[in-house]
Structure formats: structure tokens, C-alpha cells
Design a protein around this motif. Structure first.
Motif, PDB file in Angstrom:
ATOM      1  N   SER A   1       0.811  -1.221   0.000  1.00  0.00           N
ATOM      2  CA  SER A   1       0.000   0.000   0.000  1.00  0.00           C
ATOM      3  C   SER A   1       0.846   1.273   0.000  1.00  0.00           C
ATOM      4  O   SER A   1       0.357   2.335  -0.368  1.00  0.00           O
ATOM      5  CB  SER A   1      -0.979  -0.001   1.170  1.00  0.00           C
ATOM      6  N   LYS A   2       2.107   1.162   0.381  1.00  0.00           N
ATOM      7  CA  LYS A   2       3.001   2.325   0.341  1.00  0.00           C
ATOM      8  C   LYS A   2       3.450   2.651  -1.080  1.00  0.00           C
ATOM      9  O   LYS A   2       4.021   3.708  -1.315  1.00  0.00           O
ATOM     10  CB  LYS A   2       4.239   2.076   1.213  1.00  0.00           C
TER      11      LYS A   2
ATOM     12  N   THR B   1       1.391   2.489  -4.010  1.00  0.00           N
ATOM     13  CA  THR B   1       0.208   2.438  -4.874  1.00  0.00           C
ATOM     14  C   THR B   1       0.431   3.095  -6.234  1.00  0.00           C
ATOM     15  O   THR B   1      -0.171   2.669  -7.220  1.00  0.00           O
ATOM     16  CB  THR B   1      -1.012   3.090  -4.192  1.00  0.00           C
ATOM     17  N   LYS B   2       1.278   4.103  -6.304  1.00  0.00           N
ATOM     18  CA  LYS B   2       1.517   4.771  -7.596  1.00  0.00           C
ATOM     19  C   LYS B   2       2.120   3.811  -8.613  1.00  0.00           C
ATOM     20  O   LYS B   2       1.886   3.949  -9.808  1.00  0.00           O
ATOM     21  CB  LYS B   2       2.422   5.991  -7.412  1.00  0.00           C
ATOM     22  N   GLU B   3       2.868   2.832  -8.137  1.00  0.00           N
ATOM     23  CA  GLU B   3       3.476   1.846  -9.034  1.00  0.00           C
ATOM     24  C   GLU B   3       2.482   0.771  -9.468  1.00  0.00           C
ATOM     25  O   GLU B   3       2.797  -0.045 -10.328  1.00  0.00           O
ATOM     26  CB  GLU B   3       4.670   1.183  -8.349  1.00  0.00           C
ATOM     27  N   LEU B   4       1.296   0.801  -8.887  1.00  0.00           N
ATOM     28  CA  LEU B   4       0.302  -0.237  -9.158  1.00  0.00           C
ATOM     29  C   LEU B   4      -0.837   0.240 -10.047  1.00  0.00           C
ATOM     30  O   LEU B   4      -1.832  -0.462 -10.202  1.00  0.00           O
ATOM     31  CB  LEU B   4      -0.271  -0.756  -7.833  1.00  0.00           C
ATOM     32  N   LYS B   5      -0.689   1.410 -10.636  1.00  0.00           N
ATOM     33  CA  LYS B   5      -1.798   1.975 -11.400  1.00  0.00           C
ATOM     34  C   LYS B   5      -2.127   1.180 -12.669  1.00  0.00           C
ATOM     35  O   LYS B   5      -3.236   1.260 -13.172  1.00  0.00           O
ATOM     36  CB  LYS B   5      -1.518   3.437 -11.742  1.00  0.00           C
ATOM     37  N   ASN B   6      -1.188   0.378 -13.158  1.00  0.00           N
ATOM     38  CA  ASN B   6      -1.426  -0.389 -14.389  1.00  0.00           C
ATOM     39  C   ASN B   6      -1.743  -1.855 -14.135  1.00  0.00           C
ATOM     40  O   ASN B   6      -1.597  -2.688 -15.028  1.00  0.00           O
ATOM     41  CB  ASN B   6      -0.208  -0.279 -15.311  1.00  0.00           C
ATOM     42  N   VAL B   7      -2.158  -2.159 -12.919  1.00  0.00           N
ATOM     43  CA  VAL B   7      -2.500  -3.537 -12.574  1.00  0.00           C
ATOM     44  C   VAL B   7      -3.803  -3.545 -11.772  1.00  0.00           C
ATOM     45  O   VAL B   7      -4.055  -2.641 -10.981  1.00  0.00           O
ATOM     46  CB  VAL B   7      -1.339  -4.203 -11.777  1.00  0.00           C
ATOM     47  N   ASN B   8      -4.643  -4.532 -12.036  1.00  0.00           N
ATOM     48  CA  ASN B   8      -5.855  -4.699 -11.236  1.00  0.00           C
ATOM     49  C   ASN B   8      -5.493  -5.499  -9.999  1.00  0.00           C
ATOM     50  O   ASN B   8      -4.783  -6.497 -10.083  1.00  0.00           O
ATOM     51  CB  ASN B   8      -6.939  -5.434 -12.023  1.00  0.00           C
ATOM     52  N   ILE B   9      -5.986  -5.073  -8.846  1.00  0.00           N
ATOM     53  CA  ILE B   9      -5.663  -5.721  -7.587  1.00  0.00           C
ATOM     54  C   ILE B   9      -6.947  -6.273  -6.972  1.00  0.00           C
ATOM     55  O   ILE B   9      -7.944  -5.559  -6.844  1.00  0.00           O
ATOM     56  CB  ILE B   9      -4.986  -4.738  -6.612  1.00  0.00           C
ATOM     57  N   TYR B  10      -6.885  -7.550  -6.585  1.00  0.00           N
ATOM     58  CA  TYR B  10      -8.026  -8.214  -5.976  1.00  0.00           C
ATOM     59  C   TYR B  10      -7.600  -8.729  -4.609  1.00  0.00           C
ATOM     60  O   TYR B  10      -6.739  -9.597  -4.502  1.00  0.00           O
ATOM     61  CB  TYR B  10      -8.523  -9.357  -6.869  1.00  0.00           C
TER      62      TYR B  10
ATOM     63  N   GLY C   1      -4.086  -1.336   4.740  1.00  0.00           N
ATOM     64  CA  GLY C   1      -4.152  -1.099   3.301  1.00  0.00           C
ATOM     65  C   GLY C   1      -4.972   0.106   2.908  1.00  0.00           C
ATOM     66  O   GLY C   1      -5.524   0.143   1.815  1.00  0.00           O
ATOM     67  N   LYS C   2      -5.050   1.087   3.784  1.00  0.00           N
ATOM     68  CA  LYS C   2      -5.909   2.242   3.518  1.00  0.00           C
ATOM     69  C   LYS C   2      -5.618   2.916   2.179  1.00  0.00           C
ATOM     70  O   LYS C   2      -6.552   3.259   1.447  1.00  0.00           O
ATOM     71  CB  LYS C   2      -5.795   3.254   4.662  1.00  0.00           C
ATOM     72  N   PRO C   3      -4.347   3.118   1.794  1.00  0.00           N
ATOM     73  CA  PRO C   3      -4.104   3.729   0.481  1.00  0.00           C
ATOM     74  C   PRO C   3      -4.670   2.899  -0.677  1.00  0.00           C
ATOM     75  O   PRO C   3      -5.056   3.446  -1.700  1.00  0.00           O
ATOM     76  CB  PRO C   3      -2.577   3.824   0.393  1.00  0.00           C
ATOM     77  N   LEU C   4      -4.745   1.600  -0.513  1.00  0.00           N
ATOM     78  CA  LEU C   4      -5.308   0.747  -1.561  1.00  0.00           C
ATOM     79  C   LEU C   4      -6.805   0.980  -1.724  1.00  0.00           C
ATOM     80  O   LEU C   4      -7.332   0.901  -2.834  1.00  0.00           O
ATOM     81  CB  LEU C   4      -5.042  -0.729  -1.255  1.00  0.00           C
ATOM     82  N   LEU C   5      -7.480   1.245  -0.624  1.00  0.00           N
ATOM     83  CA  LEU C   5      -8.931   1.457  -0.670  1.00  0.00           C
ATOM     84  C   LEU C   5      -9.319   2.657  -1.518  1.00  0.00           C
ATOM     85  O   LEU C   5     -10.435   2.732  -2.026  1.00  0.00           O
ATOM     86  CB  LEU C   5      -9.491   1.640   0.744  1.00  0.00           C
ATOM     87  N   GLN C   6      -8.407   3.581  -1.670  1.00  0.00           N
ATOM     88  CA  GLN C   6      -8.681   4.805  -2.419  1.00  0.00           C
ATOM     89  C   GLN C   6      -8.409   4.649  -3.915  1.00  0.00           C
ATOM     90  O   GLN C   6      -8.618   5.582  -4.675  1.00  0.00           O
ATOM     91  CB  GLN C   6      -7.864   5.951  -1.831  1.00  0.00           C
TER      92      GLN C   6
ATOM     93  N   LYS D   1     -10.128  -4.112  -5.791  1.00  0.00           N
ATOM     94  CA  LYS D   1     -11.426  -4.688  -5.431  1.00  0.00           C
ATOM     95  C   LYS D   1     -11.212  -5.617  -4.242  1.00  0.00           C
ATOM     96  O   LYS D   1     -10.323  -6.464  -4.259  1.00  0.00           O
ATOM     97  CB  LYS D   1     -11.990  -5.453  -6.625  1.00  0.00           C
ATOM     98  N   VAL D   2     -12.031  -5.464  -3.229  1.00  0.00           N
ATOM     99  CA  VAL D   2     -11.959  -6.297  -2.030  1.00  0.00           C
ATOM    100  C   VAL D   2     -13.201  -7.186  -2.024  1.00  0.00           C
ATOM    101  O   VAL D   2     -14.325  -6.692  -2.092  1.00  0.00           O
ATOM    102  CB  VAL D   2     -11.907  -5.432  -0.746  1.00  0.00           C
ATOM    103  N   VAL D   3     -12.976  -8.508  -1.958  1.00  0.00           N
ATOM    104  CA  VAL D   3     -14.093  -9.451  -1.977  1.00  0.00           C
ATOM    105  C   VAL D   3     -13.919 -10.508  -0.891  1.00  0.00           C
ATOM    106  O   VAL D   3     -12.816 -10.725  -0.394  1.00  0.00           O
ATOM    107  CB  VAL D   3     -14.261 -10.119  -3.359  1.00  0.00           C
ATOM    108  N   GLN D   4     -15.027 -11.140  -0.573  1.00  0.00           N
ATOM    109  CA  GLN D   4     -15.051 -12.148   0.484  1.00  0.00           C
ATOM    110  C   GLN D   4     -15.195 -13.542  -0.133  1.00  0.00           C
ATOM    111  O   GLN D   4     -15.994 -13.756  -1.053  1.00  0.00           O
ATOM    112  CB  GLN D   4     -16.232 -11.883   1.408  1.00  0.00           C
TER     113      GLN D   4
END
Length: 159
Positions: free
Chosen positions: A70-71, A73-82, A100-105, A110-113
């Protein structure tokens, strides 16, 4: 005796199931959104890398890995995260808010159960956290449960 042999064979076969091998296709599995609507891995689009993180909210290693990710996140802009967990949403929310608060933004997260407990049978993780990177073709590129491998994922995401 026949029953014992059958049981031993079943145990042996179940223990011989290994984690996914690189190049293998993403398994189809159904998870659930917060509103109880289903979310299928079949619906994960091709054409973009996908990072799947299977976590337990009480797992210290999971907390460290998600905090590390989560620190950056800028490097993750081109990938989908589940983000996938078998925990109740109350625990998932606590985990995501605290680690993972920065990820939530991010729109690409996507967060799933996994309330039906299908992840383990479909993906065969060895332990928590289980992290899988799939290529644009939805074939496995790299997987690990080692918190020290987080930099490897970033190298593969942003070559």
C-alpha cells in the motif's frame, strides 16, 4: 483393508496437489462483494496484469505485506488488484483500514469475500498471505507467500 487403501490413496492424492505453476491459467472461482453480489474470476479482464492477494485479517505476515504494497500504490496503477479473504467484512474492513488504507482509495482495487471457502481449492495457496501475479493473458507469472518477495512483484509489474 480395501477401505484403508482407498483412504490412504485419497490422502496421498490430496497432499500431492501443489500450488499453481507459472504459466497456468487463472482458476475460475466465485467470491462475494459487500452487497452479496457474486464476483467471478471469469470477469477479471484480459489485457491488464492482475495481482491477487489472499489474506487473513489476523495474519501478521499479511498485515506486513499489505502495508508494504500500500506504500507503493503509484506503481500499481497499471495492474488490477483483488484482495480476497475468508473473514467477515467487519474484519476485512478493519484490516484494510489499518494496513491497506491507500489501496482502498484506488479505482483498480477490489476487495471481496470468499465466504464459500473456494479460494484454497482453486488456487492451492501454501500459506497466508498468498500473492499471485497474472499476466495480461490471465496466465500465472509469479506467486509467493514470502513477505520478502514483495519487491519481486513490483519488478514484474513495472519492468
Amino acid at each position: 483393508m480395501k477401505l484403508l487403501l482407498t483412504c490412504l490413496t485419497a490422502v496421498f492424492l490430496s497432499l500431492s496437489v501443489a500450488a499453481q505453476d507459472p504459466g497456468s491459467a487463472m482458476p475460475n472461482a466465485i467470491f462475494y462483494n459487500r452487497d452479496n453480489s457474486p464476483f467471478s474470476t471469469y470477469n477479471i479482464p484480459k489485457g491488464k496484469k492482475s495481482l491477487i492477494i489472499f489474506f487473513d485479517a489476523t495474519c501478521e505476515h499479511c498485515q506486513k505485506v499489505v502495508a508494504q504494497i500500500s506504500k507503493r500504490t503509484k506503481e500499481l496503477k497499471n495492474v488490477n488488484i483483488y484482495m480476497i479473504s475468508q473473514d467477515e467484512y467487519r474484519s476485512i474492513d478493519y484490516f484494510m483500514t489499518n494496513f491497506g488504507k491507500p489501496l482502498l482509495q484506488q479505482k483498480n482495487v477490489k476487495v471481496v469475500q470468499d465466504r464459500d471457502h473456494v479460494f484454497i481449492m482453486a488456487f492451492h495457496p501454501k500459506q497466508y498471505p498468498a500473492i499471485y501475479l497474472y499476466g495480461q493473458d490471465k496466465n500465472l507469472v509469479f506467486t509467493s507467500s514470502n513477505q520478502n518477495d514483495v519487491p519481486k512483484f513490483f519488478k514484474l509489474i513495472n519492468p
